[in-house]
Design an enzyme around this catalytic site. Sequence first.
Site, mmCIF file in Angstrom:
data_model
loop_
_atom_site.group_PDB
_atom_site.id
_atom_site.type_symbol
_atom_site.label_atom_id
_atom_site.label_comp_id
_atom_site.label_asym_id
_atom_site.label_seq_id
_atom_site.Cartn_x
_atom_site.Cartn_y
_atom_site.Cartn_z
ATOM 1 N N LYS A 1 -1.603 -14.816 3.818
ATOM 2 C CA LYS A 1 -1.006 -15.580 4.924
ATOM 3 C C LYS A 1 -1.040 -14.779 6.219
ATOM 4 O O LYS A 1 -1.124 -15.364 7.311
ATOM 5 C CB LYS A 1 0.409 -16.017 4.566
ATOM 6 C CG LYS A 1 1.393 -14.866 4.282
ATOM 7 C CD LYS A 1 2.191 -14.468 5.488
ATOM 8 C CE LYS A 1 3.107 -13.295 5.193
ATOM 9 N NZ LYS A 1 3.961 -12.943 6.346
ATOM 10 N N ASN B 1 1.340 -11.062 13.249
ATOM 11 C CA ASN B 1 -0.062 -11.397 13.002
ATOM 12 C C ASN B 1 -0.506 -12.574 13.859
ATOM 13 O O ASN B 1 -1.625 -12.575 14.381
ATOM 14 C CB ASN B 1 -0.261 -11.689 11.514
ATOM 15 C CG ASN B 1 -0.054 -10.453 10.666
ATOM 16 O OD1 ASN B 1 -0.902 -9.578 10.606
ATOM 17 N ND2 ASN B 1 1.105 -10.355 10.031
#
EC number: 1.1.1.94
Length: 328
Positions: free
Chosen positions: A187, A252
């Site tokens: 993810k 991220n």
Amino acid sequence: MRIAVFGAGAWGTALALAFSARHDVVLWGRDAGHIDTLAATRHNERYLPGVPFPEELALTADFAAAARAADLHLVVTPLAGLRAAVGELNTLQPDTPLIWACKGLEAGTGKLPHEIVAEELGPAARCGVLTGPSFAAEVARAMPTAVTLAATDPAFARRWVPALHQPRLRIYANSDLVGAEIGGAIKNVLAIAAGVSDGMGFGLNARAALITRGLAEIARLAEALGGRPETLMGLAGMGDLILTCTGDLSRNRRVGLALAQGKTLAEILGELGHVAEGVSTAREVVKLAARHDVEMPLCEAVDTLLHDARLGPREVVEQLLSREPRRE
């Protein structure tokens, strides 16, 4: 019960704060100066500004003292520090139950966290992973959160889920370590892709497609490694993916947004000031998928964007969009 939390970053601090509501908690940090500052100010302004520490939360830079006094070891270092921390804990207190809360694939080996732990402690170790959709800033402020404690031994989950569970930090048991860890690792890579997509103004349709096709990539690799598809429909898979791809607290995702603005990876990481696990994980995911003959075009695109200076975001996206149509 006494819990030692190893890692005084945002996530380690948040979990220490949460668990100190029910247990005696000591938070360990490697940097003695940083720990002294936390003790003096009773805040972690570097990683969790504005969240005061309760009086009960203890702080230390003495690894051995923290380890020896605990009934549970909770390792919340970046993944790069997991092997060393677990190895040292095995030397000091080999029989103390262990939970880790780091995500990714080890650089150079491509190993999942539970594989690292098994190498350091042996396959019979009492241990599990805490994972799922959880921003540290929200957990630290006692905002409702649900996560998964995955352990291959059902007795471990039966012991520690009720011990750690709270009304605002709900913990669910799972026995699929592989699926839970693959979801948590990949993810982060897909969140970089989501940041690029949003940063380039591709819209909500594109984001929904990216998340959905990304989840399919996660499930394919997890199944190839022995994980269960249903795990990826839960908190450790879909839940974590949606949060990390859509929430601006995601480091991220912020990497992807900055890449879309034309910044170099070196510039981005310098400005971020925190670890973004998806950057190092992307390369290892691609290698792991190749070893198991699993197609992962989104992860491959992120890896190309991060490590091939010849191609910018627009070129990488065009390559993805020009792929031949196929069955879903």
